[in-house]
Design a protein around this motif. Structure first.
Motif, PDB file in Angstrom:
ATOM      1  N   PRO A 140      33.559  32.073  47.334  1.00 18.74           N
ATOM      2  CA  PRO A 140      33.455  33.257  46.466  1.00 18.74           C
ATOM      3  C   PRO A 140      34.184  34.491  46.987  1.00 18.74           C
ATOM      4  O   PRO A 140      34.614  35.323  46.187  1.00 18.74           O
ATOM      5  CB  PRO A 140      31.940  33.495  46.404  1.00 18.74           C
ATOM      6  CG  PRO A 140      31.344  32.142  46.581  1.00 18.74           C
ATOM      7  CD  PRO A 140      32.240  31.470  47.590  1.00 18.74           C
ATOM      8  N   SER A 141      34.313  34.633  48.310  1.00 21.17           N
ATOM      9  CA  SER A 141      35.063  35.791  48.825  1.00 21.17           C
ATOM     10  C   SER A 141      36.514  35.753  48.369  1.00 21.17           C
ATOM     11  O   SER A 141      37.193  36.791  48.343  1.00 21.17           O
ATOM     12  CB  SER A 141      35.004  35.827  50.356  1.00 21.17           C
ATOM     13  OG  SER A 141      33.707  36.104  50.813  1.00 21.17           O
ATOM     14  N   GLY A 142      36.992  34.577  47.988  1.00 21.47           N
ATOM     15  CA  GLY A 142      38.344  34.456  47.465  1.00 21.47           C
ATOM     16  C   GLY A 142      38.569  35.257  46.198  1.00 21.47           C
ATOM     17  O   GLY A 142      39.719  35.604  45.877  1.00 21.47           O
ATOM     18  N   VAL A 143      37.476  35.577  45.453  1.00 20.39           N
ATOM     19  CA  VAL A 143      37.657  36.356  44.214  1.00 20.39           C
ATOM     20  C   VAL A 143      38.128  37.770  44.517  1.00 20.39           C
ATOM     21  O   VAL A 143      38.565  38.483  43.600  1.00 20.39           O
ATOM     22  CB  VAL A 143      36.367  36.398  43.359  1.00 20.39           C
ATOM     23  CG1 VAL A 143      35.917  35.004  42.978  1.00 20.39           C
ATOM     24  CG2 VAL A 143      35.248  37.165  44.058  1.00 20.39           C
ATOM     25  N   LEU A 144      38.046  38.197  45.778  1.00 21.19           N
ATOM     26  CA  LEU A 144      38.608  39.504  46.134  1.00 21.19           C
ATOM     27  C   LEU A 144      40.112  39.519  45.895  1.00 21.19           C
ATOM     28  O   LEU A 144      40.696  40.567  45.631  1.00 21.19           O
ATOM     29  CB  LEU A 144      38.295  39.825  47.596  1.00 21.19           C
ATOM     30  CG  LEU A 144      36.801  40.050  47.907  1.00 21.19           C
ATOM     31  CD1 LEU A 144      36.562  40.075  49.412  1.00 21.19           C
ATOM     32  CD2 LEU A 144      36.324  41.339  47.263  1.00 21.19           C
ATOM     33  N   GLY A 145      40.746  38.333  45.960  1.00 20.49           N
ATOM     34  CA  GLY A 145      42.166  38.231  45.622  1.00 20.49           C
ATOM     35  C   GLY A 145      42.430  38.432  44.145  1.00 20.49           C
ATOM     36  O   GLY A 145      43.552  38.741  43.740  1.00 20.49           O
ATOM     37  N   LEU A 146      41.388  38.268  43.324  1.00 21.32           N
ATOM     38  CA  LEU A 146      41.504  38.491  41.883  1.00 21.32           C
ATOM     39  C   LEU A 146      41.335  39.967  41.546  1.00 21.32           C
ATOM     40  O   LEU A 146      41.912  40.464  40.576  1.00 21.32           O
ATOM     41  CB  LEU A 146      40.431  37.645  41.178  1.00 21.32           C
ATOM     42  CG  LEU A 146      40.301  37.624  39.657  1.00 21.32           C
ATOM     43  CD1 LEU A 146      39.701  36.292  39.218  1.00 21.32           C
ATOM     44  CD2 LEU A 146      39.403  38.758  39.152  1.00 21.32           C
TER      45      LEU A 146
END
Length: 426
Positions: A140-146
Motif C-alpha cells: 500500500p505504501s506504493g500508492v504514494l507514487g500515485l
C-alpha cells in the motif's frame, strides 16, 4: 438495454474476464442488439487513444523503470534510513519514506512497490517483521507514487477530465506528505507493540549525513525538473516526460548500475505495460460513448442533484461509489468511465476542479489497496512471499485501508490541503 449493459458488465467481471475484454464484449454486444454499426466502436477506440498528451504515459513508465534500475532506489533508501532509522519501527518507516521519495521519481504505484520492496523486504524479514505486516505496508505504501508527482494516474485523469496536469502534480504534494506521515506513525506504533525491527542506535556524523543527502540530491531533482519545466511554460507534460527519461538515463550512466541488456528489457516491459493501459483507455472510451447515448450519465447526474444538497455530500457519495467499485475493478477503467461523468456535476456544485481531482486521486489510491482487486496489496504479497494472498495480510491491511480512508476524508473536509499550492503557483 441499460440494465442489460450493467448486468452483463458485472457478470463478466465476476467471471474473471479482464476489464478491457469485458468492456469490449459488452460494448460490441450492445451495439449489435441496438443496430449500431460496429464501426463506431472502432472509431471511438481510436479516438480514445489519439491524444498527444497520452504520449506522456509510456514515457513516465519508462522513466520510472530506468530510475528504479539505475541505482536511484538505494540512494533514496539510505537518505530515508538516516532520517527515521533510529526510531522504533525505523526500517518500516524507511520503507514508507522511500516509497514517498521514489514516488516523486517514478510516478507508478506498482513500480514503486517493487523497486523499494525488492531492496527492503529481505532486511525487514531479517529484523523479525512479520510477512503479513511487511506485505500490508510496503504494498500500500506504493500508492504514494500515485499521489506524489509526477503520477501516471494524474496524467490519465488530467486528460480524461480536462484538468491541468501540472496543477494536479503540484496539488499532490501535501496530500502525499500527509499520507506518508500517517503511515509512518502507524508503522511505528505497530512495530513498538509487536517488538518488530531493530532500533538503529548508531550515531551518524554531520559529514556522513551530508554525504548521504548529497548522494540522493540528483535523484530528488527529478520532480523539480519536471514541475519546473511545466510551470515555466518551457515544456508540456509530454515533453517533461521525455526530459524525465533522458535525466534518468544520464543518472544511470553516471552511477554505472544499469546495463544495456537490462535497458533493452525494460523498454520492452514499458511498452507492454503502456499497451495494456492504452487498450483499456481505448475500450473504455467506446464503452463510455455507449453509456452516453443510452443517457446513463444523465441519470447519474439527476440522482446526485436529487440526493446531494451540498458539495460535501456529493464528494462523500462519490467516495462511497468509488470505494465499492474500487473493490471490483482497477483504477484506469474507473478514471475513464467515471471522471467525465462526475466532473460536470462537481462543477455544478461549484467545486474547484483541482480539489475534486485530488479527491478522485485519493480514492483511486484507496482502490489500489482494497481487496480483492487491490493491485498494490497484491504486489506487496508477491514481493514478500509468492504464496501469500491478501487474506493472509489481515488485519494489518484493514488498518491501512482505514488510514487511507481517513486521508480521503481529510482532503474532502479540508480542501486547502490540495489547493493551496496550485493557487500559490497560478
Amino acid at each position: 438495454m441499460i440494465f442489460g449493459i450493467l448486468i452483463s458488465f458485472f457478470l463478466l467481471l465476476f467471471m474473471g474476464l479482464p476489464i478491457a475484454f469485458t468492456m469490449g464484449a459488452v460494448t460490441s454486444g450492445a451495439m449489435f442488439l441496438g443496430n449500431i454499426s460496429i464501426e463506431m466502436m472502432v472509431q471511438r477506440m481510436f479516438a480514445g487513444a489519439n491524444s498527444f498528451s497520452l504520449l506522456a504515459l509510456p514515457l513516465f513508465i519508462l522513466a520510472g523503470n530506468v530510475m528504479g534500475e539505475g541505482g536511484l532506489t538505494k540512494r533514496l533508501m539510505r537518505l530515508a534510513n538516516v532520517i527515521v532509522g533510529r526510531l522504533p519501527g525505523g526500517l518500516a518507516m524507511t520503507g514508507v519514506m522511500t516509497c514517498a521519495l521514489f514516488g516523486a521519481v517514478s510516478g507508478s504505484t506498482v513500480a514503486t512497490t517493487f523497486a523499494v520492496g525488492s531492496v527492503l523486504v529481505p532486511e525487514m524479514k531479517r529484523q523479525n517483521y512479520s510477512n503479513a505486516f511487511i506485505a500490508s505496508l510496503i504494498g500500500p505504501s506504493g500508492v504514494l507514487g500515485l499521489i506524489i508527482p509526477p503520477s501516471i494516474t494524474m496524467v490519465i485523469l488530467g486528460i480524461t477530465a480536462n484538468i491541468s496536469i501540472g496543477k494536479l502534480f503540484v496539488a499532490g504534494f501535501f496530500p502525499g506528505i500527509l499520507l506518508a506521515a500517517m503511515l509512518c506513525i502507524y508503522a511505528g506504533i505497530i512495530s513498538h507493540r509487536h517488538n518488530y525491527g531493530i532500533v538503529n542506535k548508531e550515531k551518524i556524523s554531520l559529514k556522513e549525513f551530508l554525504h548521504i543527502a548529497g548522494d540522493a540530491f540528483l535523484p530528488l531533482m527529478t520532480p523539480v525538473i519536471i514541475l519546473g519545466g511545466i510551470f515555466s511554460g518551457f515544456m508540456t507534460p509530454t515533453e517533461a516526460a521525455v526530459s524525465a527519461v533522458l535525466y534518468g538515463l544520464l543518472l544511470s550512466a553516471f552511477y554505472k548500475e544499469l546495463t544495456f541488456s537490462r535497458l533493452k528489457t525494460m523498454m520492452v516491459e514499458s511498452a507492454v505495460t503502456s499497451a495494456t493501459i492504452l487498450i483499456v483507455i481505448s475500450v473504455c472510451n467506446a464503452f463510455g460513448w455507449l453509456l452516453t447515448i443510452q443517457k446513463i450519465p444523465t441519470m447519474i447526474t439527476n440522482f446526485f442533484l436529487a440526493y446531494a444538497n451540498t458539495p460535501t455530500q456529493f464528494l462523500l457519495i462519490v467516495s462511497g461509489i468509488l470505494l465499492i467499485l474500487g473493490c471490483l475493478t482497477e483504477v484506469t477503467s474507473l478514471i475513464i468511465l467515471l471522471a467525465p461523468i462526475f466532473m460536470p456535476i462537481a462543477l455544478q456544485f461549484g467545486i474547484d476542479p483541482i480539489h475534486f481531482g485530488m479527491v478522485l486521486i485519493m480514492n483511486f489510491a484507496l482502490a489500489n489497496i482494497t481487496p480483492p482487486v487491490g493491485l498494490s496489496t497484491i504486489a506487496g504479497c508477491a514481493i514478500t512471499d509468492k504464496k501469500m494472498g491478501i487474506e493472509d495480510t489481515m488485519p494489518y491491511t484493514l488498518y491501512v485501508i482505514g488510514i487511507v480512508a481517513a486521508a480521503v476524508l481529510a482532503i474532502i473536509f479540508v480542501p486547502e490541503i490540495s489547493t493551496v499550492l496550485p493557487e500559490f503557483f497560478s
